[in-house]
Design a protein around this motif. Structure first.
Motif, mmCIF file in Angstrom:
data_model
loop_
_atom_site.group_PDB
_atom_site.id
_atom_site.type_symbol
_atom_site.label_atom_id
_atom_site.label_comp_id
_atom_site.label_asym_id
_atom_site.label_seq_id
_atom_site.Cartn_x
_atom_site.Cartn_y
_atom_site.Cartn_z
ATOM 1 N N VAL A 54 0.863 -1.187 0.000
ATOM 2 C CA VAL A 54 0.000 0.000 0.000
ATOM 3 C C VAL A 54 0.897 1.234 0.000
ATOM 4 N N PRO A 55 1.254 1.748 -1.180
ATOM 5 C CA PRO A 55 2.150 2.915 -1.242
ATOM 6 C C PRO A 55 1.534 4.121 -0.550
ATOM 7 N N TRP A 56 2.384 4.908 0.082
ATOM 8 C CA TRP A 56 1.936 6.152 0.687
ATOM 9 C C TRP A 56 1.764 7.213 -0.393
ATOM 10 N N GLY A 57 1.044 8.251 -0.046
ATOM 11 C CA GLY A 57 0.766 9.298 -1.013
ATOM 12 C C GLY A 57 1.819 10.387 -1.037
ATOM 13 N N MET A 58 1.629 11.318 -1.949
ATOM 14 C CA MET A 58 2.464 12.507 -2.061
ATOM 15 C C MET A 58 1.542 13.725 -2.069
ATOM 16 N N THR A 59 2.085 14.847 -1.686
ATOM 17 C CA THR A 59 1.307 16.085 -1.644
ATOM 18 C C THR A 59 1.961 17.119 -2.546
ATOM 19 N N VAL A 60 1.202 17.635 -3.492
ATOM 20 C CA VAL A 60 1.706 18.677 -4.384
ATOM 21 C C VAL A 60 1.558 20.027 -3.684
ATOM 22 N N VAL A 61 2.644 20.796 -3.652
ATOM 23 C CA VAL A 61 2.659 22.093 -2.972
ATOM 24 C C VAL A 61 3.155 23.151 -3.945
ATOM 25 N N ASP A 62 2.396 24.230 -4.063
ATOM 26 C CA ASP A 62 2.825 25.367 -4.880
ATOM 27 C C ASP A 62 3.576 26.355 -4.001
ATOM 28 N N VAL A 63 4.774 26.725 -4.441
ATOM 29 C CA VAL A 63 5.644 27.606 -3.661
ATOM 30 C C VAL A 63 5.903 28.872 -4.462
ATOM 31 N N SER A 64 5.737 30.027 -3.821
ATOM 32 C CA SER A 64 5.970 31.298 -4.509
ATOM 33 C C SER A 64 7.431 31.712 -4.411
ATOM 34 N N ASP A 65 7.844 32.588 -5.311
ATOM 35 C CA ASP A 65 9.213 33.117 -5.269
ATOM 36 C C ASP A 65 9.470 33.864 -3.962
ATOM 37 N N ASP A 66 8.465 34.557 -3.465
ATOM 38 C CA ASP A 66 8.629 35.291 -2.204
ATOM 39 C C ASP A 66 8.907 34.336 -1.048
ATOM 40 N N GLU A 67 8.200 33.200 -1.023
ATOM 41 C CA GLU A 67 8.442 32.227 0.041
ATOM 42 C C GLU A 67 9.855 31.664 -0.046
ATOM 43 N N VAL A 68 10.307 31.382 -1.263
ATOM 44 C CA VAL A 68 11.670 30.881 -1.437
ATOM 45 C C VAL A 68 12.683 31.923 -0.988
ATOM 46 N N ASP A 69 12.464 33.168 -1.341
ATOM 47 C CA ASP A 69 13.389 34.233 -0.947
ATOM 48 C C ASP A 69 13.461 34.361 0.574
ATOM 49 N N ARG A 70 12.324 34.204 1.241
ATOM 50 C CA ARG A 70 12.311 34.336 2.702
ATOM 51 C C ARG A 70 13.112 33.222 3.368
ATOM 52 N N VAL A 71 12.972 31.978 2.893
ATOM 53 C CA VAL A 71 13.735 30.913 3.537
ATOM 54 C C VAL A 71 15.213 31.002 3.175
ATOM 55 N N ARG A 72 15.520 31.472 1.985
ATOM 56 C CA ARG A 72 16.926 31.711 1.648
ATOM 57 C C ARG A 72 17.542 32.695 2.646
ATOM 58 N N ALA A 73 16.835 33.792 2.892
ATOM 59 C CA ALA A 73 17.333 34.805 3.831
ATOM 60 C C ALA A 73 17.426 34.229 5.240
ATOM 61 N N ARG A 74 16.430 33.433 5.616
ATOM 62 C CA ARG A 74 16.401 32.867 6.974
ATOM 63 C C ARG A 74 17.614 31.989 7.229
ATOM 64 N N TYR A 75 18.049 31.227 6.223
ATOM 65 C CA TYR A 75 19.151 30.287 6.421
ATOM 66 C C TYR A 75 20.446 30.741 5.751
ATOM 67 N N GLY A 76 20.481 31.982 5.312
ATOM 68 C CA GLY A 76 21.711 32.555 4.792
ATOM 69 C C GLY A 76 22.224 31.910 3.531
ATOM 70 N N VAL A 77 21.309 31.560 2.627
ATOM 71 C CA VAL A 77 21.692 30.878 1.390
ATOM 72 C C VAL A 77 21.515 31.828 0.215
ATOM 73 N N THR A 78 22.581 32.053 -0.507
ATOM 74 C CA THR A 78 22.515 32.842 -1.733
ATOM 75 C C THR A 78 22.910 31.950 -2.896
ATOM 76 N N GLY A 79 22.373 32.230 -4.053
ATOM 77 C CA GLY A 79 22.706 31.428 -5.222
ATOM 78 C C GLY A 79 22.084 30.044 -5.164
ATOM 79 N N ARG A 80 22.630 29.144 -5.958
ATOM 80 C CA ARG A 80 22.090 27.792 -6.063
ATOM 81 C C ARG A 80 22.465 26.955 -4.842
ATOM 82 N N TYR A 81 21.601 25.980 -4.532
ATOM 83 C CA TYR A 81 21.947 25.094 -3.417
ATOM 84 C C TYR A 81 21.409 23.683 -3.659
#
Length: 254
Positions: free
Chosen positions: A60-87
């Motif tokens: 019985v395989p488990w499911g997956m959840t599709v999540v839409d992520v905005s550029d603003d949300e990505v920018d906020r977590v980048r800033a939160r964890y001090g990540v610039t550029g690709r990772y």
């Protein structure tokens, strides 16, 4: 439901108390269970090898959840964890089975000085990552526990999610990454290979540091490949629903 029997693959990767607990649970399953549900074919096979009758096992395989992520949300977590550029992102409890020393070694062999390795997950047991991470300086961020609300943006902003675990019963971080539209590199020969089968991700030998590095580099260097993996992973996540998991579970119980 049996998630995995990973401790039987290599008991040294678990605490002694953990192994005793898992073995006691397995004995109860073997002695008492009328039906055993498994999230992957890998776990079905391990349960059979442990002495659970094939007639009692249900995949019985488990499911997956599709999540839409905005550029603003990505920018906020980048800033939160001090990540610039690709990772490159790794998610999971810091324990020996997750194979993080080999991932860090593979990352050190990449010729991409502009890429950061971000390691997310709570402390578990086993050796510390402090020394191998410190050797790479600012190229590695060990972020520790991350709230669930910040995980999807971290997945969505990653150039590659690399999950080279030595053994899994399903591989929720791979499923989460695919649902967030991230290209995935994971392990061959365990349950995560089932998740990325058919081109939804890349699967490599987790014991081969060069193979891990080569797969990550291939995604970093080929935007066409990265985009194909994003789309294929997202399509797999869309088709692999928790509703189907619930229906299969009910059907097995009935």
């Amino acid at each position: 439901t049996m998630h995995d029997l990973a401790w039987r693959r290599d008991p040294s990767m678990f605490t002694r108390n953990g192994v005793r607990f898992f073995e006691a649970g397995l004995r109860r399953v073997i002695d008492d269970a009328d039906l055993v549900l498994c999230p992957s074919q890998a776990t079905v096979d391990d349960c059979a090898a442990a002495g659970i009758g094939r007639d009692l096992l249900r995949h019985v395989p488990w499911g997956m959840t599709v999540v839409d992520v905005s550029d603003d949300e990505v920018d906020r977590v980048r800033a939160r964890y001090g990540v610039t550029g690709r990772y490159v992102l790794s998610v999971g409890t810091l324990e020996p089975r997750k194979n993080l020393p080999r991932l860090i070694e593979a990352f050190s062999r990449l010729p991409h000085d502009d890429v950061t390795l971000v390691v997310v997950g709570p402390d578990g047991w086993g050796g510390s990552l402090d020394a191998p991470a410190a050797a790479l300086g600012d190229r590695v961020r060990v972020a520790g526990f991350v709230p669930r609300s910040q995980l999807a943006p971290l997945y969505g902003g990653a150039s590659v999610v690399c999950y080279p675990s030595l053994w899994e019963g399903y591989g929720l971080p791979v499923a989460e990454a695919m649902g967030a539209g991230a290209p995935v590199v994971t392990s061959r020969g365990t349950a995560t290979e089932e998740l990325v089968a058919g081109g939804a991700g890349l699967a490599v030998d987790p014991l081969d540091v060069d193979a891990i590095a080569g797969a990550v580099a291939s995604v970093l260097d080929d935007e066409g490949l990265a985009e194909r993996l994003r789309k294929a992973g997202r399509a797999r996540a869309t088709a692999t629903t928790w509703q189907a998991t619930a229906a299969a579970t009910i059907a097995a119980y009935e």
